[in-house]
Design a protein around this motif. Sequence first.
Motif, PDB file in Angstrom:
ATOM      1  N   HIS A  86       2.569  -1.282   4.564  1.00  0.00           N
ATOM      2  CA  HIS A  86       1.742  -0.097   4.929  1.00  0.00           C
ATOM      3  C   HIS A  86       2.756   1.134   5.307  1.00  0.00           C
ATOM      4  O   HIS A  86       2.151   2.044   5.795  1.00  0.00           O
ATOM      5  CB  HIS A  86       0.574  -0.075   5.870  1.00  0.00           C
ATOM      6  CG  HIS A  86      -0.791  -0.725   5.294  1.00  0.00           C
ATOM      7  ND1 HIS A  86      -0.712  -2.045   4.797  1.00  0.00           N
ATOM      8  CD2 HIS A  86      -1.862  -0.071   5.165  1.00  0.00           C
ATOM      9  CE1 HIS A  86      -2.271  -2.177   4.626  1.00  0.00           C
ATOM     10  NE2 HIS A  86      -2.565  -1.198   4.475  1.00  0.00           N
ATOM     11  N   HIS A 121      -5.994   0.324  -1.632  1.00  0.00           N
ATOM     12  CA  HIS A 121      -7.290  -0.072  -1.326  1.00  0.00           C
ATOM     13  C   HIS A 121      -8.396   0.857  -2.372  1.00  0.00           C
ATOM     14  O   HIS A 121      -8.362   2.036  -2.409  1.00  0.00           O
ATOM     15  CB  HIS A 121      -7.655   0.520   0.030  1.00  0.00           C
ATOM     16  CG  HIS A 121      -7.300  -0.488   1.172  1.00  0.00           C
ATOM     17  ND1 HIS A 121      -7.514  -1.584   1.419  1.00  0.00           N
ATOM     18  CD2 HIS A 121      -6.345   0.232   2.089  1.00  0.00           C
ATOM     19  CE1 HIS A 121      -6.736  -2.181   2.380  1.00  0.00           C
ATOM     20  NE2 HIS A 121      -5.791  -1.007   2.796  1.00  0.00           N
ATOM     21  N   ASP A 152      -3.817   3.743   2.383  1.00  0.00           N
ATOM     22  CA  ASP A 152      -3.222   4.414   3.732  1.00  0.00           C
ATOM     23  C   ASP A 152      -1.799   3.854   4.160  1.00  0.00           C
ATOM     24  O   ASP A 152      -1.754   3.473   5.282  1.00  0.00           O
ATOM     25  CB  ASP A 152      -4.444   3.494   4.625  1.00  0.00           C
ATOM     26  CG  ASP A 152      -4.606   2.016   4.398  1.00  0.00           C
ATOM     27  OD1 ASP A 152      -3.963   1.540   3.534  1.00  0.00           O
ATOM     28  OD2 ASP A 152      -5.339   1.356   5.108  1.00  0.00           O
ATOM     29  N   HIS A 190       0.942  -1.185   0.085  1.00  0.00           N
ATOM     30  CA  HIS A 190       0.043  -0.009   0.129  1.00  0.00           C
ATOM     31  C   HIS A 190       1.068   1.355   0.100  1.00  0.00           C
ATOM     32  O   HIS A 190       1.856   1.265   0.902  1.00  0.00           O
ATOM     33  CB  HIS A 190      -0.954   0.047   1.294  1.00  0.00           C
ATOM     34  CG  HIS A 190      -1.972  -1.171   1.097  1.00  0.00           C
ATOM     35  ND1 HIS A 190      -3.252  -0.799   0.672  1.00  0.00           N
ATOM     36  CD2 HIS A 190      -1.851  -2.273   1.549  1.00  0.00           C
ATOM     37  CE1 HIS A 190      -3.849  -2.088   0.814  1.00  0.00           C
ATOM     38  NE2 HIS A 190      -2.958  -2.912   1.404  1.00  0.00           N
TER      39      HIS A 190
HETATM   40 ZN    ZN Z   1      -4.670  -0.657   4.189  1.00  0.00          ZN
END
Ligand code: ZN
Length: 294
Positions: free
Chosen positions: A264, A48, A23, A18
């Motif tokens: 992330h 996402h 995020d 990501h």
């Molecule tokens: Zn995420």
Amino acid sequence: MKELSDYNKNVRIDLHIHSTASDGTLSPLEILNLAQSLNLGAISLTDHDTIDGTKEALAIGISPSLKFLTGVEISVHPPPSFSFSGSFHVLGYAINIDNSILNQTLAILQEARKDRNPRIIELLNRMGFELTLNEIQKEVGECQIGRPHIAKLMVKKGFVQSINEAFDKYLAKGEPAYVDKFRVGCDRAIEVILDAGGIPVLAHPFLLNIKNDTVLEALIISLKEIGLKGIEVYYPEHTQNLIARYTEIANRHGLLMTGGTDFHGSTKPGIKMGSGKGNLSIPYDLYEKLIASL
Ligand code: ZN
Ligand code: AMP
Ligand code: FE
Ligand code: FE
């Protein structure tokens, strides 16, 4: 040729990453640089409900030593005959980023996220936590706001000790500040990915939270009937036993296997790109088989 295949045997990949487009905390450029410094053979940005990060990475340009797959991760509803409490996400790989139905569908999902955030903030405000969407927007800039950003601000303001605590006590499904968001059905997500020339893959089967193996396999069979092409077998939460089980299911049903860390950046501090909690190792040949299926 022998030298090349020996080289590939040792190369590792990460097909679940990501960026700041959703995020994550690293920009697409920072992700490309980190992937290269880790000598990864192939990566995919799977934000996402958005391909903005993937588009940005392609616009930057990718070094020939790093293979790059376009990607997305879509949150979906289960088929009508299945019900489970976990996270049901479909990954789409090698999608055509200019496909109009894909772009329109993702735009609808982005809107749904925008509609949900103020409702979460309102619930938190009613519980006595003073925070605003503006404060979060200032921190994240143009990025798509999700629950991890809300959780981060709650940590910063001292309402909770950690992002996990914010989820466990307030933001997770079933907790007092949880707000459901509009999702598409898994059949629609799979159809849109296929229509964009992509490969639909079931993300992190362990996180579906289906305890019964027979039910999980029945779900995978139903998904295959509507066009699913693969399973994310390698994932930080997947133990060696689970990896073996998912490999067996993939082989039995002629499905491709993929793997990724769900990196992330500092949103998930324990997860490193390419190695997850430290010991995840995703072989390059999964990438080759994915490409060969196109
Ligand atoms: Zn995420
Ligand atoms: P959202 O996009 O707002 O639905 O939030 C999804 C993100 O929240 C994903 O990146 C998840 O990894 C993260 N997330 C979901 N549940 C939890 C949890 N219980 N603890 C920490 N992060 C979570
Ligand atoms: Fe996911
Ligand atoms: Fe993810």
